[in-house]
Design an enzyme around this catalytic site. Structure first.
Site, short mmCIF file in Angstrom:
data_model
loop_
_atom_site.label_atom_id
_atom_site.label_comp_id
_atom_site.label_asym_id
_atom_site.label_seq_id
_atom_site.Cartn_x
_atom_site.Cartn_y
_atom_site.Cartn_z
N ARG A 1 0.85 -1.19 0.00
CA ARG A 1 0.00 0.00 0.00
C ARG A 1 0.88 1.24 0.00
O ARG A 1 1.70 1.41 0.91
CB ARG A 1 -0.88 -0.04 1.25
CG ARG A 1 -1.99 0.94 1.27
CD ARG A 1 -3.04 0.42 2.26
NE ARG A 1 -4.06 1.41 2.50
CZ ARG A 1 -4.14 2.12 3.61
NH1 ARG A 1 -3.27 1.95 4.58
NH2 ARG A 1 -5.11 3.01 3.76
N THR B 1 -0.68 7.66 -1.65
CA THR B 1 -1.94 7.50 -2.41
C THR B 1 -2.91 6.55 -1.71
O THR B 1 -4.10 6.54 -2.03
CB THR B 1 -1.65 6.94 -3.82
OG1 THR B 1 -1.12 5.61 -3.64
CG2 THR B 1 -0.68 7.79 -4.59
N ASP C 1 -5.48 -8.56 12.16
CA ASP C 1 -4.61 -8.53 10.97
C ASP C 1 -4.26 -9.97 10.59
O ASP C 1 -3.50 -10.64 11.29
CB ASP C 1 -3.34 -7.73 11.27
CG ASP C 1 -2.53 -7.51 10.00
OD1 ASP C 1 -2.15 -8.52 9.35
OD2 ASP C 1 -2.29 -6.36 9.63
N ASP D 1 -0.42 -10.77 10.08
CA ASP D 1 0.33 -10.84 11.33
C ASP D 1 -0.03 -12.09 12.12
O ASP D 1 0.84 -12.75 12.70
CB ASP D 1 0.08 -9.60 12.18
CG ASP D 1 0.87 -8.39 11.68
OD1 ASP D 1 1.79 -8.60 10.86
OD2 ASP D 1 0.55 -7.26 12.08
N1 URA Z 1 -6.67 -6.89 6.52
C1 URA Z 1 -6.63 -7.67 7.62
O1 URA Z 1 -5.73 -8.48 7.79
N2 URA Z 1 -7.63 -7.54 8.52
C2 URA Z 1 -8.65 -6.68 8.37
O2 URA Z 1 -9.54 -6.62 9.22
C3 URA Z 1 -8.65 -5.88 7.21
C4 URA Z 1 -7.65 -6.00 6.30
#
Ligand code: URA
Length: 214
Positions: A108, A112, A205, A208
């Protein structure tokens, strides 16, 4: 399929739902989280491939020749969006070991806020079905971008199926505004995105939690 979300398929299989609840639990270990995602991907893959066309091939069983059903056409392509898609791809590859595996790496851009490619490796497109995988369909921007990448490499929308573990309504809408003909298969359509673009209730996430990073 829900009438307010055409081309979205939510799998309500009890095993998928149970395993997803185990994944959402914040106390789940990294090892357990990965294993559950592999298992769910395999179960979802079983459903997604249900309508693959069959042909017959003449083989010899130990007793006699027979025209045996086999999947028609080229091998499937499984394409994870890196990095979180990798573990879902493992589950699919267990189910269809002869599939080809492509990769789309996106990051990302901080300014932007849009996805930028850093790696694209794909099998040839002609006559092949592509299953694009990413556990979280959140804003939808990465998913849209990944399908754009496939399109640029000659893969038509009609050759693509998108598989996400958990989806947000915002992401599904954004995705289908750009690619209405690409079906989205998911285990859950959650409530909404929060101010940090995390899916609520979600599971945090995914990258992670899969790789034990922060
Ligand atoms: N990416 C993730 O890993 N978790 C989310 O809740 C949104 C995007």
């Amino acid at each position: 399929m829900r009438s307010d979300f055409p081309n979205l398929f939510v799998f309500d299989h009890p095993l998928i739902q149970h395993k997803l609840s185990c994944m959402r639990d914040k106390t789940r270990s990294t090892m357990g989280f990965r294993q559950l995602l592999r298992e769910i991907a395999l179960l979802m893959g079983y459903e997604i491939t249900r309508d693959l066309p069959l042909t017959t091939q003449t083989i010899e069983t130990p007793l006699c020749p027979m025209d045996a059903p086999v999947i028609e056409g080229k091998k499937l392509a499984v394409v994870p969006i890196l990095r979180a898609g990798l573990v879902m791809a493992e589950g699919l590859m267990e189910l269809v070991p002869a599939a080809r595996e492509g990769h789309i790496g996106l990051y990302r851009d901080h300014e932007t806020k849009r996805p930028v490619e850093y790696l694209v490796k794909l099998p040839d497109a002609e006559g092949r079905l592509f299953i694009l995988v990413d556990p979280m369909l959140a804003t939808g921007h990465s998913a849209v971008h990944a399908v754009d990448v496939l399109n640029r490499h000659g893969v038509k929308d009609s050759q693509i199926r998108f598989m996400a573990l958990v989806s947000a309504p915002e992401g599904v809408r954004t995705f289908h505004a750009a690619h209405p003909d690409v079906p989205v298969y998911t285990a859950a359509l959650d409530s909404h995105l929060n101010e940090n673009a995390y899916i609520v209730p979600g599971l945090g996430d995914a990258g992670d939690r899969l790789f034990g990073t922060k």
